[in-house]
Write a protein that holds these residues in place. Structure first.
Motif, PDB file in Angstrom:
ATOM      1  N   TRP A 114      36.992   3.805  29.213  1.00  0.00           N
ATOM      2  CA  TRP A 114      36.807   4.867  28.223  1.00  0.00           C
ATOM      3  C   TRP A 114      35.362   5.366  28.198  1.00  0.00           C
ATOM      4  O   TRP A 114      35.117   6.554  27.993  1.00  0.00           O
ATOM      5  CB  TRP A 114      37.253   4.354  26.853  1.00  0.00           C
ATOM      6  CG  TRP A 114      38.754   4.192  26.772  1.00  0.00           C
ATOM      7  CD1 TRP A 114      39.696   4.953  27.415  1.00  0.00           C
ATOM      8  CD2 TRP A 114      39.467   3.209  26.029  1.00  0.00           C
ATOM      9  NE1 TRP A 114      40.956   4.501  27.113  1.00  0.00           N
ATOM     10  CE2 TRP A 114      40.857   3.438  26.268  1.00  0.00           C
ATOM     11  CE3 TRP A 114      39.098   2.157  25.200  1.00  0.00           C
ATOM     12  CZ2 TRP A 114      41.847   2.646  25.686  1.00  0.00           C
ATOM     13  CZ3 TRP A 114      40.087   1.382  24.618  1.00  0.00           C
ATOM     14  CH2 TRP A 114      41.442   1.623  24.852  1.00  0.00           C
ATOM     15  N   ILE A 115      34.421   4.469  28.402  1.00  0.00           N
ATOM     16  CA  ILE A 115      33.015   4.898  28.515  1.00  0.00           C
ATOM     17  C   ILE A 115      32.819   5.743  29.769  1.00  0.00           C
ATOM     18  O   ILE A 115      32.129   6.774  29.757  1.00  0.00           O
ATOM     19  CB  ILE A 115      32.084   3.673  28.523  1.00  0.00           C
ATOM     20  CG1 ILE A 115      32.125   2.978  27.172  1.00  0.00           C
ATOM     21  CG2 ILE A 115      30.645   4.091  28.864  1.00  0.00           C
ATOM     22  CD1 ILE A 115      31.375   1.664  27.129  1.00  0.00           C
ATOM     23  N   LEU A 116      33.441   5.328  30.879  1.00  0.00           N
ATOM     24  CA  LEU A 116      33.385   6.113  32.108  1.00  0.00           C
ATOM     25  C   LEU A 116      33.969   7.503  31.901  1.00  0.00           C
ATOM     26  O   LEU A 116      33.458   8.494  32.431  1.00  0.00           O
ATOM     27  CB  LEU A 116      34.150   5.396  33.226  1.00  0.00           C
ATOM     28  CG  LEU A 116      33.506   4.137  33.821  1.00  0.00           C
ATOM     29  CD1 LEU A 116      34.478   3.450  34.772  1.00  0.00           C
ATOM     30  CD2 LEU A 116      32.220   4.486  34.545  1.00  0.00           C
ATOM     31  N   ALA A 143      33.362  13.348  31.437  1.00  0.00           N
ATOM     32  CA  ALA A 143      33.504  14.579  30.641  1.00  0.00           C
ATOM     33  C   ALA A 143      32.153  15.281  30.501  1.00  0.00           C
ATOM     34  O   ALA A 143      32.078  16.517  30.571  1.00  0.00           O
ATOM     35  CB  ALA A 143      34.078  14.246  29.268  1.00  0.00           C
ATOM     36  N   ALA A 144      31.079  14.503  30.323  1.00  0.00           N
ATOM     37  CA  ALA A 144      29.739  15.085  30.203  1.00  0.00           C
ATOM     38  C   ALA A 144      29.339  15.792  31.492  1.00  0.00           C
ATOM     39  O   ALA A 144      28.755  16.890  31.458  1.00  0.00           O
ATOM     40  CB  ALA A 144      28.724  13.989  29.857  1.00  0.00           C
ATOM     41  N   ALA A 184      36.953  16.977  36.031  1.00  0.00           N
ATOM     42  CA  ALA A 184      37.926  16.989  34.940  1.00  0.00           C
ATOM     43  C   ALA A 184      39.088  16.034  35.236  1.00  0.00           C
ATOM     44  O   ALA A 184      39.575  15.327  34.341  1.00  0.00           O
ATOM     45  CB  ALA A 184      38.451  18.413  34.729  1.00  0.00           C
ATOM     46  N   TRP A 185      39.518  16.007  36.503  1.00  0.00           N
ATOM     47  CA  TRP A 185      40.613  15.121  36.897  1.00  0.00           C
ATOM     48  C   TRP A 185      40.207  13.655  36.725  1.00  0.00           C
ATOM     49  O   TRP A 185      40.994  12.837  36.237  1.00  0.00           O
ATOM     50  CB  TRP A 185      41.010  15.405  38.340  1.00  0.00           C
ATOM     51  CG  TRP A 185      42.166  14.592  38.837  1.00  0.00           C
ATOM     52  CD1 TRP A 185      42.113  13.452  39.575  1.00  0.00           C
ATOM     53  CD2 TRP A 185      43.556  14.864  38.615  1.00  0.00           C
ATOM     54  NE1 TRP A 185      43.380  12.985  39.839  1.00  0.00           N
ATOM     55  CE2 TRP A 185      44.280  13.839  39.266  1.00  0.00           C
ATOM     56  CE3 TRP A 185      44.253  15.872  37.941  1.00  0.00           C
ATOM     57  CZ2 TRP A 185      45.678  13.788  39.246  1.00  0.00           C
ATOM     58  CZ3 TRP A 185      45.644  15.822  37.926  1.00  0.00           C
ATOM     59  CH2 TRP A 185      46.337  14.806  38.573  1.00  0.00           C
ATOM     60  N   VAL A 186      38.978  13.331  37.128  1.00  0.00           N
ATOM     61  CA  VAL A 186      38.470  11.963  36.950  1.00  0.00           C
ATOM     62  C   VAL A 186      38.447  11.607  35.468  1.00  0.00           C
ATOM     63  O   VAL A 186      38.811  10.483  35.081  1.00  0.00           O
ATOM     64  CB  VAL A 186      37.061  11.821  37.557  1.00  0.00           C
ATOM     65  CG1 VAL A 186      36.428  10.486  37.153  1.00  0.00           C
ATOM     66  CG2 VAL A 186      37.119  11.913  39.074  1.00  0.00           C
ATOM     67  N   THR A 222      23.997  14.884  40.892  1.00  0.00           N
ATOM     68  CA  THR A 222      23.794  13.455  41.115  1.00  0.00           C
ATOM     69  C   THR A 222      24.765  12.644  40.271  1.00  0.00           C
ATOM     70  O   THR A 222      25.139  11.521  40.632  1.00  0.00           O
ATOM     71  CB  THR A 222      22.346  13.056  40.776  1.00  0.00           C
ATOM     72  OG1 THR A 222      21.450  13.798  41.613  1.00  0.00           O
ATOM     73  CG2 THR A 222      22.107  11.570  40.997  1.00  0.00           C
ATOM     74  N   GLY A 223      25.194  13.226  39.159  1.00  0.00           N
ATOM     75  CA  GLY A 223      26.172  12.559  38.313  1.00  0.00           C
ATOM     76  C   GLY A 223      27.455  12.221  39.048  1.00  0.00           C
ATOM     77  O   GLY A 223      28.121  11.232  38.724  1.00  0.00           O
ATOM     78  N   ALA A 224      27.819  13.025  40.053  1.00  0.00           N
ATOM     79  CA  ALA A 224      29.032  12.742  40.827  1.00  0.00           C
ATOM     80  C   ALA A 224      28.880  11.458  41.621  1.00  0.00           C
ATOM     81  O   ALA A 224      29.763  10.591  41.620  1.00  0.00           O
ATOM     82  CB  ALA A 224      29.340  13.923  41.758  1.00  0.00           C
ATOM     83  N   ALA A 225      27.733  11.321  42.321  1.00  0.00           N
ATOM     84  CA  ALA A 225      27.477  10.092  43.079  1.00  0.00           C
ATOM     85  C   ALA A 225      27.322   8.899  42.146  1.00  0.00           C
ATOM     86  O   ALA A 225      27.793   7.793  42.443  1.00  0.00           O
ATOM     87  CB  ALA A 225      26.219  10.261  43.932  1.00  0.00           C
TER      88      ALA A 225
END
Length: 376
Positions: free
Chosen positions: A194-196, A201-202, A108-110, A41-44
């Motif tokens: 930077w927060i994004l 990364a998480a 990782a790319w994002v 869900t983190g992706a969406a």
């Protein structure tokens, strides 16, 4: 994948059902299943968060990088352009090389591109990096759906898993507004990215630890339809570029209609090529276009196309309406966007509950009518 094993699952009414699952992929524990759904869900969530947090600060970024108002839409369009163009190709590559691998590389790319974006010295560099950011999102969003699809057997658990995943988009919208509004109000807009990046990364680390590793990859590298991938990517790229740039340079500019015609020709070639692979050869097409013969499927796709076209346009329009026309601050604009996300989250979970009780087409019709009423 090995011979299938039969797994007995309990369902709420006290009965039991049997499903076949490959022996190499045992059903995960409840805790790991929840962690898997949250991770995917983190992706969406990140996709929606990335778009909405940038939308809320469009005027601010435009002023700092000296981007004319007519071209500020590229801050959003550059991301959605590559995201839309590469969905099909990344989806096929995930089938061949493994959904987990593509999901992790996409995340990782994002992460990397999001870290670099705030260092952009000018408009062109910023837009290019936003496009590269969308390229990564195009890899992790469809693969997350695919991983959910192969993990859960048909039933209520799968409905709830997909509904939770769907809630990631409105949830990202809510937090995107809060993130963009609060950070831009009290700090530099650069901290938004930077927060994004930290969140991306998480998700990448969680994906490495949580997403199960497939035992066998049944695909072959030679089965990638590179011709079809090139045709549809170039077609969508040309079409979306013409649609976006037409508002900037004017629709009467000669190369705008030329690009539209070229994109339509490329789409036609893609369809004929896919039909040829599907019916005349043993090679796997990028997508089976014959699925669109199903009127219900085609109608659903058209409805979703129109929904996302109107909704994304609404987000950009409302941002300028609140900040430029009404003269509201970023934080005031943020507060006016929150109800959209909150209702979206509630709707996802309500839909999961009623999906097994009410026909899906009735739910889709109700949602479409609601959207139409709000646009009046």
């Amino acid at each position: 994948m090995g011979s299938p094993q039969t797994v007995t699952l309990s369902i709420e009414d006290g009965g039991k059902t049997e499903v076949s699952q490959p022996s190499g992929l045992p059903l995960p524990s409840k805790a790991r299943t929840i962690a898997l759904v949250v991770t995917l869900t983190g992706a969406a969530f990140l996709n929606s968060l990335t778009v909405q947090s940038a939308v809320i600060v469009l005027p601010t970024i435009g002023k700092e990088l000296d981007i004319p108002e007519a071209r500020q839409q590229w801050i959003i369009s550059a991301y959605t352009l590559t995201f839309g163009c590469f969905l099909l190709l990344w989806g096929r590559l995930a089938d061949i090389y493994g959904k987990r691998l593509i999901f992790m590389w996409g995340c990782a790319w994002v992460t990397v591109t999001t870290i670099v974006i705030p260092f952009s010295p000018n408009e062109i560099c910023f837009d290019v990096l936003r496009g590269l950011q969308g390229l990564g999102a195009a890899a992790n969003v469809p693969t997350a759906i695919g991983i959910l699809g192969v993990t859960f057997p048909p039933g209520k658990a799968k409905n709830y898993a997909f509904s939770f995943y769907s809630a990631g988009a409105p949830l990202g919208s809510v937090f995107g507004n809060l993130l963009g509004g609060i950070v831009a109000e009290y700090a530099s807009w650069k901290w938004i990215f930077w927060i994004l990046a930290c969140l991306a990364a998480a998700v990448t680390i969680a994906g490495y630890l949580i997403v199960p590793v497939p035992v066998v990859n049944t695909g072959t590298k030679t089965s990638v339809d590179w011709v079809g991938g090139t045709l549809i990517t170039m077609a969508i790229l040309a079409f979306m570029f013409a649609m976006t740039e037409g508002n900037v340079v004017g629709w009467s500019t000669p190369w705008i209609p030329v690009l539209i015609v070229v994109s339509v020709i490329l789409i036609a070639l893609f369809v004929f090529w896919q039909l040829y692979l599907e019916k005349k050869t043993t090679r796997s097409p990028l997508m089976k276009v014959t699925v669109f013969r199903n009127i219900h499927f085609s109608a659903a796709m058209v409805i979703m196309l129109l929904f996302f076209a109107s909704f994304n346009n609404f987000l950009v329009f409302a941002t300028y309406f609140y900040q430029d026309y009404q003269g509201l601050s970023i934080i005031q604009t943020t507060l006016r966007f929150i109800p959209t996300g909150v209702v979206g989250i509630c709707t996802c979970f309500v839909t999961a509950y009623i999906l097994s009780r009410i026909r899906g087409n009735y739910i889709l019709m109700f949602g479409t009518v609601c959207i139409g009423v709000t646009r009046l």
